[in-house]
Design a protein around this motif. Structure first.
Motif, PDB file in Angstrom:
ATOM      1  N   ARG A  82       0.812  -1.210   0.000  1.00 18.67           N
ATOM      2  CA  ARG A  82       0.000   0.000   0.000  1.00 18.67           C
ATOM      3  C   ARG A  82       0.856   1.274   0.000  1.00 18.67           C
ATOM      4  O   ARG A  82       1.839   1.378   0.741  1.00 18.67           O
ATOM      5  CB  ARG A  82      -0.932   0.000   1.215  1.00 18.67           C
ATOM      6  CG  ARG A  82      -1.974  -1.113   1.155  1.00 18.67           C
ATOM      7  CD  ARG A  82      -2.931  -1.068   2.322  1.00 18.67           C
ATOM      8  NE  ARG A  82      -2.318  -1.489   3.580  1.00 18.67           N
ATOM      9  CZ  ARG A  82      -1.976  -0.715   4.559  1.00 18.67           C
ATOM     10  NH1 ARG A  82      -2.176   0.596   4.492  1.00 18.67           N
ATOM     11  NH2 ARG A  82      -1.431  -1.201   5.662  1.00 18.67           N
ATOM     12  N   ALA A  84       0.264   5.845  -0.915  1.00 21.76           N
ATOM     13  CA  ALA A  84      -0.778   6.876  -0.986  1.00 21.76           C
ATOM     14  C   ALA A  84      -0.159   8.194  -1.418  1.00 21.76           C
ATOM     15  O   ALA A  84       1.043   8.424  -1.273  1.00 21.76           O
ATOM     16  CB  ALA A  84      -1.473   7.032   0.365  1.00 21.76           C
ATOM     17  N   LEU A  89       1.680   6.613  -7.891  1.00 25.47           N
ATOM     18  CA  LEU A  89       1.966   5.480  -8.776  1.00 25.47           C
ATOM     19  C   LEU A  89       2.854   5.900  -9.947  1.00 25.47           C
ATOM     20  O   LEU A  89       3.732   5.133 -10.377  1.00 25.47           O
ATOM     21  CB  LEU A  89       0.674   4.840  -9.270  1.00 25.47           C
ATOM     22  CG  LEU A  89      -0.197   4.211  -8.187  1.00 25.47           C
ATOM     23  CD1 LEU A  89      -1.439   3.584  -8.813  1.00 25.47           C
ATOM     24  CD2 LEU A  89       0.571   3.175  -7.367  1.00 25.47           C
ATOM     25  N   ARG A 112      -9.310   0.692  -7.363  1.00 22.93           N
ATOM     26  CA  ARG A 112      -8.121   1.335  -6.797  1.00 22.93           C
ATOM     27  C   ARG A 112      -7.019   1.415  -7.848  1.00 22.93           C
ATOM     28  O   ARG A 112      -6.873   0.530  -8.692  1.00 22.93           O
ATOM     29  CB  ARG A 112      -7.592   0.560  -5.592  1.00 22.93           C
ATOM     30  CG  ARG A 112      -8.570   0.415  -4.439  1.00 22.93           C
ATOM     31  CD  ARG A 112      -7.883  -0.215  -3.243  1.00 22.93           C
ATOM     32  NE  ARG A 112      -8.844  -0.444  -2.158  1.00 22.93           N
ATOM     33  CZ  ARG A 112      -9.308  -1.636  -1.805  1.00 22.93           C
ATOM     34  NH1 ARG A 112      -8.884  -2.730  -2.428  1.00 22.93           N
ATOM     35  NH2 ARG A 112     -10.180  -1.751  -0.824  1.00 22.93           N
ATOM     36  N   ASP A 129      -2.797   2.069  -4.331  1.00 24.53           N
ATOM     37  CA  ASP A 129      -3.113   3.351  -3.710  1.00 24.53           C
ATOM     38  C   ASP A 129      -4.280   3.157  -2.737  1.00 24.53           C
ATOM     39  O   ASP A 129      -5.413   2.902  -3.155  1.00 24.53           O
ATOM     40  CB  ASP A 129      -3.484   4.370  -4.787  1.00 24.53           C
ATOM     41  CG  ASP A 129      -3.658   5.778  -4.232  1.00 24.53           C
ATOM     42  OD1 ASP A 129      -3.733   5.936  -2.997  1.00 24.53           O
ATOM     43  OD2 ASP A 129      -3.739   6.721  -5.043  1.00 24.53           O
TER      44      ASP A 129
END
Length: 315
Positions: A82, A84, A89, A112, A129
């Motif tokens: 994970r 954020a 990305l 996602r 994300d």
């Protein structure tokens, strides 16, 4: 009794020095525990995680001189990591590509943003994300900027030949909830079924791909050995032993791994599951500030340190 999420994923590497260089140098994770496989002390057991080695952030490796995994079903086929933040990305794709990593383009899967890639031994990974939900504990010594660092594990994808037997164990025995499904990104004619634990979210999701067309995977480097789920304390952990027994599920009973307690069993597709306690944690035998910098051995193994160290290759 409620499993609260993914605890750790343990995979196989045939190149401990290269593995260490990739997960700390490229992915920027912290080596929070450098120890040995307690059932085979000739092999390292390396734990990569966030700053604190928090439960739910550990991607771990057994160092075995194994040939590459033969791909197939009845195994864990994708480990989510994970992240954020805006543009995270795209940042990771550029970062991985600059390091010579085989990486796909960012895409959307199950609602996602995801970025699929493999490590140098073919371990299948995806950056996911998570929208910044839940706590994050970045490591200040990571080569990856704090706002881009891996926050934890999840979701994790299993591949099995049929859904019903596995789903029965997940829902009726383990208390997970079936919540949705989506097309398999590798084989869109098949479906991936999503099960969640605790409060839900990507760190508490197990995705089950149903692929009756696949042969059984052969374990090896670049593959996953087992997946572990979180039990908050010893009391609930002992209750899981009784619950498995009440359903006639063969299991290991409680195994004391010193850093946590473990309980092992196989789901109907043959994949090894573990239920592990959140504590005592990786600071049980060394200061939190220096975790992972030297070989740590549980007390039962300490008298054999010299022989154990002699059998391990330098990292």
């Amino acid at each position: 009794m409620q499993l609260t999420g993914i605890h750790h994923v343990t995979a196989v590497s045939a190149d401990a020095p290269g593995n260490h260089a990739f997960y700390t140098g490229v992915l920027g994770m912290r080596l929070v525990k450098k120890t040995v496989n307690q059932d085979d002390v000739t092999a390292y057991h390396l734990f990569y995680a966030d700053k604190h080695g928090s439960p739910g952030t550990d991607l771990t490796f057994f160092d075995w001189p194994a040939p590459p995994e033969r791909r197939g079903g009845r195994t864990v086929t994708l480990t989510g990591l994970r992240v954020a933040g805006e543009g995270v990305l795209d940042w990771w794709r550029a970062h991985l590509a600059s390091a010579g990593v085989s990486v796909a383009e960012p895409t959307v899967r199950d609602g996602r943003g995801v970025l699929d890639f493999t490590d140098p031994e073919g371990q299948r990974l995806a950056l996911v994300d998570d929208g910044g939900t839940g706590p994050a504990h970045p490591w200040e010594k990571s080569p990856v900027p704090a706002e881009r660092q891996i926050r934890g594990l999840g979701p994790i994808t299993l591949t099995v030949p049929e859904l019903a037997p596995t789903a029965t164990v997940l829902t009726e025995v383990m208390g997970m909830r079936a919540v949705r499904d989506y097309p398999d990104p590798v084989s869109p004619n098949h479906r991936v079924h999503v099960f969640e634990m605790g409060e839900g979210g990507p760190g508490a999701e197990l995705h089950v791909a149903v692929r009756p067309d696949l042969t059984v995977a052969r374990p090896g480097a670049g593959g996953v050995h087992h997946i572990a789920f979180r039990a908050p304390d010893d009391r609930e952990h002992r209750a899981w032993v009784k619950r498995l027994a009440s359903f006639g599920v063969p299991n290991s009973g409680v195994v004391d791994r010193f850093y946590f307690r473990s309980l092992y069993f196989r789901e109907p597709g043959g994949i090894l599951f573990e239920i592990a306690t959140d504590g005592p944690g990786f600071a049980a035998d060394e200061p939190a500030e220096t975790m992972g910098t030297k070989l740590a051995l549980p007390p039962a193994f300490e008298p054999h340190r010299r022989d154990i160290e002699a059998g391990l290759k330098p990292l």
